[in-house]
Scaffold this motif. Sequence first.
Motif, mmCIF file in Angstrom:
data_model
loop_
_atom_site.group_PDB
_atom_site.id
_atom_site.type_symbol
_atom_site.label_atom_id
_atom_site.label_comp_id
_atom_site.label_asym_id
_atom_site.label_seq_id
_atom_site.Cartn_x
_atom_site.Cartn_y
_atom_site.Cartn_z
ATOM 1 N N LYS A 165 0.839 -1.201 0.000
ATOM 2 C CA LYS A 165 0.000 0.000 0.000
ATOM 3 C C LYS A 165 0.873 1.250 0.000
ATOM 4 N N GLN A 166 0.513 2.182 -0.885
ATOM 5 C CA GLN A 166 1.314 3.399 -1.031
ATOM 6 C C GLN A 166 1.304 4.237 0.238
ATOM 7 N N ARG A 167 0.203 4.242 0.956
ATOM 8 C CA ARG A 167 0.155 5.067 2.165
ATOM 9 C C ARG A 167 1.124 4.556 3.230
ATOM 10 N N HIS A 168 1.339 3.243 3.249
ATOM 11 C CA HIS A 168 2.318 2.687 4.185
ATOM 12 C C HIS A 168 3.731 3.098 3.787
ATOM 13 N N LEU A 170 4.489 5.845 2.199
ATOM 14 C CA LEU A 170 4.600 7.271 2.508
ATOM 15 C C LEU A 170 4.804 7.493 4.002
#
Length: 237
Positions: A165-168, A170
Motif C-alpha cells: 500500500k502506497q500510504r504505508h 509514505l
Amino acid sequence: MTEMREGTIQGNTATDQKAGLASHWRVLVLVLLLTPLGVLAYYAHERPYFAWDVTIANWVLDIPGPGVDTFMEMVSWLGTKIGILISILVTAGVATRILGWRAGVLVLSVIMIIGVNEQLKELIGRPRPGELITIGSKSFPSGHVLHAVLLSGVIWLLARPRLPKQRHQLMLAAVSIAWVVLVGLSRIHLERHWPSDALGAYLLGVSALWVMAWVVPVLDRIQIPFCSHSPSKDKAS
C-alpha cells in the motif's frame, strides 16, 4: 526459426542498451552527490566554519519551547557508540530473521561505512563548534547524522518493496525523513556540529545508500550453496 532467433537477439540487445543507460544514469547521480561532498570537505579542512554556518546555527539555537534541550539529547542518543551498536545489531537481527542473510549483511555494512567516516573525520580534522583547534573528536561529517541517514535508508530499501500500500510507504518515508532531519537539528542545537557538518553527512549517507540500492539486486542474485542446502532433500535421498 531464423526470424525467432533474430527477434531474440534484438530483444537481448534492447535489454542490454537499457541496462547500460541505467548504469550510466546511476554513475551520473553518484558523481553529482560526491562532487559537492568533495568541495565541502576541502573547505571544511581549510576553515573551522562558514559564515552561513553561524547564521543557521543561531536559528536552530533560537528554537523556542520547554524541554527543547532534553528532547534534542534524546534524539541524539541513538547516534552514541552504544546507540549505534544496539540499533544496528537489532535491525540486522530482525532483517536476517524476516528477509534472510543478505538483508542482515546490508544492515551490518552500515557499521563499516561509519568506520570509514571516522577516518574521514580524522583526515579533515575540523574542530567542533567552540573549539579553535581540534581537542577531541573531529566534526566533519557528523557521525550521528550519517548513522541516522544510513539506518533509516537501509530500512527503507528493505521494507519498501514489501509494503504493497502506497500510504504505508509514505508513512515510512515520512518517519525516516523526520528522524534524519531531527538528528541534524539536534547536533546543531546541542552545539556539537555546524550545519555544514550535517550537510556533509547527508551527502555522504545518500551517496552510500545510492550505491547500496545499486548493489542490492546483484546481492540477491548471489547463490551460496550452504544457504540453499535443504536437510529435507538429504533425508529423501
